[in-house]
Enzyme design. Structure first.
Site, mmCIF file in Angstrom:
data_model
loop_
_atom_site.group_PDB
_atom_site.id
_atom_site.type_symbol
_atom_site.label_atom_id
_atom_site.label_comp_id
_atom_site.label_asym_id
_atom_site.label_seq_id
_atom_site.Cartn_x
_atom_site.Cartn_y
_atom_site.Cartn_z
ATOM 1 N N LYS A 268 29.708 68.216 52.884
ATOM 2 C CA LYS A 268 31.018 68.581 52.374
ATOM 3 C C LYS A 268 30.900 68.948 50.899
ATOM 4 O O LYS A 268 30.261 68.242 50.121
ATOM 5 C CB LYS A 268 31.986 67.407 52.551
ATOM 6 C CG LYS A 268 33.452 67.774 52.382
ATOM 7 C CD LYS A 268 34.347 66.619 52.784
ATOM 8 C CE LYS A 268 35.814 67.021 52.686
ATOM 9 N NZ LYS A 268 36.719 65.920 53.080
ATOM 10 N N GLU B 190 45.581 56.865 65.375
ATOM 11 C CA GLU B 190 46.912 56.352 65.078
ATOM 12 C C GLU B 190 47.428 55.409 66.162
ATOM 13 O O GLU B 190 48.066 54.387 65.874
ATOM 14 C CB GLU B 190 47.893 57.504 64.883
ATOM 15 C CG GLU B 190 47.575 58.408 63.699
ATOM 16 C CD GLU B 190 46.658 59.566 64.053
ATOM 17 O OE1 GLU B 190 46.456 60.439 63.210
ATOM 18 O OE2 GLU B 190 46.117 59.566 65.189
ATOM 19 N N ARG C 238 52.279 60.583 66.567
ATOM 20 C CA ARG C 238 51.223 60.523 67.575
ATOM 21 C C ARG C 238 51.126 59.140 68.226
ATOM 22 O O ARG C 238 50.493 58.990 69.255
ATOM 23 C CB ARG C 238 49.877 60.880 66.931
ATOM 24 C CG ARG C 238 49.896 62.158 66.119
ATOM 25 C CD ARG C 238 48.527 62.501 65.584
ATOM 26 N NE ARG C 238 47.898 63.509 66.433
ATOM 27 C CZ ARG C 238 46.647 63.920 66.298
ATOM 28 N NH1 ARG C 238 45.875 63.385 65.382
ATOM 29 N NH2 ARG C 238 46.158 64.833 67.097
#
Length: 629
Positions: free
Chosen positions: A291, A377, A405
């Site tokens: 990244k 979640e 969610r």
């Protein structure tokens, strides 16, 4: 090797190769030997364009080579390319005809921060949340098979997104139906395997080749006729792979696993993708990337450079900015530490939002009571329910749009059992440049219909702190929803004093009109009220409402106006209207909130103005309604 940059360019860089590749068709006309140079130019242009607009940053730098290779090898958009989340899709946007519009990214009427079907035929699936790419690509692959089309479906998913149950559900289903698709796991944190190098790359080329695949399938047919022979051969193959590759898990699910390979090695990427493009059935390629690749500060601090703000012009004589107060997330983080100090039963839970929800200090001070469950979640909510069953006091720090969610778990696992779980709901209301996928537009609507739920909306930082204490001490499920960014910078009371449940507060006494503010629109309501000589109420509680006060207001005012940064349909204003209807109190009502459409990305002030929730809009709506009385 890719060029490493140390600062973001303020002037547009020279990018002759990139300028000649406006579309993937033009990209595929370039010589393969030129692609390394193209990668350098694309990386530098990405640095420049994000500096002009602000936005997600590190993830895109990490997939420069992968993006080029995918569009070079696959026949996009005929072959479907699905990006997970979309943080890493800026290079994809640049290569698909949107290079010169990148300076409009995340601006009103400009490019969206994430892939969007209405924006480009190359954006095959609109995203904003994680872990959806494999399911979407699988749906596309099944549809193609039913229509007799030979196009390929490719899903690119990060190692963080792979933690979500939805991704594994899709992996299991794809193998079951034998879908012709490719999943690329972009592992940018080395969270699955660190085995990257020459040997791994070499083996990946062999294992992904048509020759190896034909020999493997041919041997399977022959050995399957001999009792036990194929099983022995299969185990020998898996053992050999397992010694060098992270393949066993995915192979057991029914995927042909290849990798891990270096995601910045273009020749290996191209060769492997070409091989896997021609294979049938579910294929899984594991690439390891870095990244922030190519930008030294982002490589050293990938979290800090996940996104950046727009670079402002250099103005030496610019006046110093007025210091801003703490963000609402900062108020939550401090309260969490204070309450944890006072109550050892407190547990902090987040689905991979430690920095965003400001849980860093809590995680360091109370590591044994801090739980980051990754992008999961549903698990976060049921984990909290299990803790509450044993007498713990869990606090779930979650974004409004992410809690959607886990709505089933919120109802069935927490609310039905009336468990003590506090939900600290960040990013409520409009969030600005990230657009409708990230806006917390519906939480008041979907929370207030749940029996036994305590729902609060603070108007400032101190109210938020007291509401968090109120929800924590409440016997049952409770929610405090608060916006992104900073508040009016009111002084914070150091204690942990709760509010009286269901009690609103009178902020201004006026006549004829009463403005009932739910949340941070209170400050605007007070300004409008000065011009209208209106009463202003900080409602505080969406559930339960201050019914006694509502009766009084209905009897003493000609018009009641509800204000909320939530969908007006089914929101807090609807709750007021429902109560007055049950009381048979026929007072004119005006509900102001988010309209019945998705508000597109822009600056928060622009979005509020569009919705009529700025001071001018509120005043105009009230005056227009008064004229009809």
């Amino acid at each position: 090797m890719p060029t490493t940059f140390h600062e973001i360019p303020r002037e547009r860089p020279l990018t002759p190769l990139l300028d000649s590749a406006n579309t993937p068709d033009e990209l595929r006309r370039l010589a393969e030997a030129d692609l390394e140079t193209l990668a350098d130019e694309l990386r530098e242009y990405l640095l420049y364009s994000v500096g002009q607009s602000g936005g997600h940053f590190g993830a895109g730098l990490g997939v420069i080579e992968l993006t080029i290779a995918l569009h070079y090898v696959f026949d996009t958009p005929e072959d479907r390319l699905v990006w997970d989340v979309g943080h890493q899709a800026y290079p994809h946007k640049i290569l698909t005809g949107r290079r010169e519009r990148m300076n409009t990214l995340r601006q009103k009427d400009g490019l969206a921060a994430f892939p969007r079907r209405s924006e480009s035929e190359y954006d095959t699936f609109g995203v904003g949340h994680s872990s959806t790419s494999i399911s979407a690509a699988l749906g596309m692959a099944i549809a193609a098979r039913l229509k007799g089309e030979k196009r390929k479906s490719v899903a690119v998913i990060g190692d963080g997104a792979m933690t979500a149950g939805m991704a594994f559900e899709a992996l299991n289903h794809a193998a079951d139906v034998g879908a012709d698709m490719l999943v690329i796991l972009n592992d940018n944190d080395m969270s699955i395997s660190k085995n990257v190098g020459g040997l791994s790359n070499y083996l990946a080329k062999i294992i992904s080749s048509r020759t190896y695949w034909s020999m493997r399938e041919g041997s399977k047919k022959i050995l399957s006729r001999l009792p036990g022979a194929w099983e022995i051969a299969r185990r020998v193959e898996e053992h050999a792979k397992g010694m060098l590759l992270s393949s066993t898990f995915f192979e057991e699910l029914g995927w042909n696993y290849v990798g891990p390979i270096d995601g910045h090695d273009l020749p290996t990427l191209l060769a492997t993708l070409r091989n896997m493009r021609d294979l049938d059935g579910p294929q899984f390629l594991h690439v390891v990337t870095k990244k922030g690749k190519g930008f030294a500060p982002a490589e050293l601090d990938p979290i800090g450079y996940h996104a950046i703000t727009k670079l402002e012009p250099v103005t030496p004589q610019a006046a110093p900015k007025k210091p801003a107060g703490p963000k609402y997330s900062n108020v939550f983080g401090q309260w969490l530490c204070d309450m944890a100090e006072a109550d050892p039963r407190l547990m902090g839970i987040t689905p991979a939002m430690k920095e965003g929800s400001d849980l860093v200090a809590f995680s360091e001070r109370f590591p044994e009571r801090y739980f980051d469950v990754a992008i999961a979640e549903q698990h976060a909510v049921t984990l909290a329910a299990g803790m509450a069953c044993e007498g713990a006091k869990p606090v779930v720090a979650i974004y409004s749009t992410f809690l959607q969610r886990a709505y089933d778990q919120l109802i069935h696992d927490v609310a039905v059992q009336h468990l003590d779980v506090l939900f600290a709901i960040d990013r409520a209301g409009l969030v600005g440049e990230d657009g409708p996928t990230h806006a917390g537009s519906f939480d008041l609507s979907y929370l207030r219909c749940i029996p036994g739920m305590l729902v609060m909306a603070p108007s400032d930082e101190n109210e938020m702190r007291r509401m968090l204490t109120t929800g924590y001490l409440y016997n049952g499920p409770a929610a405090v929803r608060y916006p992104r960014g900073s508040g009016p910078n009111v002084p914070l009371e150091p204690g942990l004093e709760p509010l009286e449940i269901g009690k609103a507060r009178l902020c201004r006494q006026g006549r004829r009109v009463a403005l009932l503010a739910f949340g941070v629109l209170l400050s605007d309501a007070l300004q409008v009220a000065e011009r209208l000589d209106a009463t202003v109420i900080d409602m505080r509680f969406v559930k339960p409402l201050d019914e006694a006060l509502l009766r009084e207001l209905a009897d003493s005012h000609e018009l009641l106006v509800t204000l909320e940064e939530n969908a007006v349909m089914g929101g807090a204003g609807s709750a007021v209207g429902e109560f007055l209807a049950t009381e048979n109190r026929q007072v004119p009502l005006l509900h102001l909130g988010l309209p019945d459409y998705y508000v597109e990305h822009a600056k928060p002030s622009e979005m509020l103005a569009e919705c009529g929730l700025d001071q001018a809009g509120i005043e105009a709506a009230v005056r227009a309604r008064l004229e009809k009385l």
